[in-house]
Design an enzyme around this catalytic site. Structure first.
Site: not given
Lengths: 111, 369
Positions: B80, B194-195, B318
């Site tokens: 990420c 949550c993304s 994301h």
């Protein structure tokens, strides 16, 4: 399948250890991550300590520490009045599409 | 060491609509060539691609499709925080004198192979990211008394901020009550904490101080960089209520730029989950230990956009390989004063915090005009 995974499949939790540095090499590897010397393999203690936990759909999972050196995320089969630092036993481990670690609270901790 | 600045940027809208990797990347590169004065393909020495996808030779494919024959071209992958790793690599090529102009492009698709780190044996059967975020949440709740309400303020604030972000993958916001009522994935992580994985791309153009004014009168300088990897496996981070790699990375970044946390006017922090924003605020020393939740609640109540003005990962989506670049673009625009409705007043010093795999690795960038 490597040695670690094969043993895990047979419910044996083994880890690499460096005889020179006298430490467990975790995650398991062919060479020591300190001196790059060759490792030996040994069974690791099934005694563990509870460091943290949470729960998904009624199933508890935790971070547990073994021999002060290995931390694992695993399932707790008999959660009740969980406390940090509590003694656990690695009741079962396995390998099916990945590693599985299953912990149980030690009986004396429940009394 | 030569100064390196950001000259221009491009973004696609983040969506759930499928597209090829190179098409995504080209779509965020196009606005850079459309909107940057005097920029031609011949100016670009370096093309770096950031993604978790397994596409081969991607930097060369994207270069060819863009009509660029670069000196240096390759992919950068670090789960990420691939995007900021990619920017750091481009920075290094330019500051060392190996190159003058670098095009950095990142993209990801919803079904990215970077969502789960199968290698990490220590996670046992709990390899999905919701498990580490749930354990972080437990630890932070235990140490500082953080509540489910505290977490909901993070998500509600970031979703509200994203209403002013035309590139967000959401077309509406979620209220505090909606976050509180959203489905529990674990006892302390809800769906709206949550993304969301999505498709999207972000590109940024970096140039040396010797040439950057050819492309812009308003460059933004990368003044501080800190990057630290503790491990790949989740369980090496000692205190589960804080992110060691973030503490190391931010300390190095502040030291390189000569700033202290109190100088930061605006920041994008890596809110992969609600708890991550609260922990990041503390570990970046923007607030004291255990003060992150109060700070978020205050920002929510006063509509203060200092943290995650574009909506962060939770509000925007994301797309892993694009995220760090998209965060940096937001801070670039904030410092330039071109962030439109999202503009934070007097944003002179901006911070980017991008991390990967349960904060086993973190990158921190400090940008200034």
């Amino acid at each position: 399948m490597n040695r670690f995974e094969q043993e895990l499949k047979n419910d044996n939790f083994v880890c690499s250890e460096c005889p020179k540095c006298q430490k467990l090499v975790w995650p398991p590897s062919e060479y020591c991550n300190n001196c790059f010397g060759s490792v030996t393999w040994r069974k690791v203690s099934r005694d563990a300590t509870l460091l943290e936990y949470s729960c998904k759909n009624g199933e508890y999972f935790c971070v547990a520490e073994i021999e002060g050196q290995i931390r694992l995320v695993g399932k707790i089969t008999n959660p009740s009045d969980l406390e940090m630092g509590q003694n656990l036993t690695l009741e079962r481990c396995g390998y099916e599409d990945g590693e599985k670690f299953i912990f149980k609270i030690k009986k004396q901790a429940l009394e | 060491m030569r100064r390196v600045g950001i000259a221009s940027s491009g973004l696609t809208k983040f969506t759930k609509k499928d597209s090829s990797m190179e098409s995504l990347m080209i779509s965020s590169i196009k606005p850079i060539f459309d909107n940057t004065k005097n920029l031609t393909q011949k100016d670009v020495d370096v093309v770096l691609t950031s993604t978790n996808a397994n596409d081969k030779y991607l930097a060369n494919i994207v270069s060819e499709l863009s009509g660029i024959s670069p000196k240096i071209s390759h992919s950068v992958e670090s789960l990420c925080n691939s995007g900021t790793n990619c920017i750091v690599s481009a920075f290094s090529y330019i500051s060392s004198g190996l190159a003058d102009v670098a095009l950095v492009t990142g993209a990801e698709k919803t079904n990215s192979p970077g969502l789960v780190l199968d290698w990490d044996k220590s996670r046992g059967q709990y390899k999905h990211p919701i498990y580490w975020s749930s354990l972080f949440t437990s630890a932070h709740m235990r140490k500082y008394g953080t509540t489910m309400e505290d977490l909901a303020y993070v998500s509600a604030k970031n979703h509200r901020n994203s209403l002013d972000n035309p590139n967000s993958c959401f077309d509406h916001s979620y209220s505090f009550d909606e976050v509180m009522r959203s489905k529990n994935l674990t006892d302390n992580v809800r769906l709206l904490d949550c993304s969301m994985p999505c498709n999207g791309s972000a590109s940024i153009l970096l140039a040396s101080e010797d040439i950057i004014r050819k492309f812009t009168e308003n460059p933004v300088w990368i003044k501080g960089i800190g990057q630290k990897s503790i491990s790949a496996g989740f369980t090496k981070n000692k205190d589960l209520a804080s992110m060691q790699s973030t503490m190391f990375a931010s300390s190095d970044a502040y030291s390189m730029s000569g700033n202290s946390p109190s100088d930061v006017d605006v920041a994008e922090v890596h809110d992969a989950f609600s708890i991550c924003e609260i922990m990041a605020l503390e570990d970046l020393k923007l607030v004291g230990p255990g003060r992150g939740a109060d700070f978020v609640r205050d920002m929510y109540n006063t509509e203060n956009k200092k943290i995650n003005p574009r909506g962060g990962l939770i509000g925007t989506g994301h797309p892993l390989g694009a995220t760090g670049i998209a965060q940096t673009i937001e801070m670039f625009q904030q410092v330039q004063g071109t962030a439109g409705k999202r503009q934070v007043e007097k944003a002179r010093t901006a911070l980017v915090h991008n991390m990967s795999a349960a904060a086993t690795s973190s990158t921190v960038l400090i940008l200034q005009s």
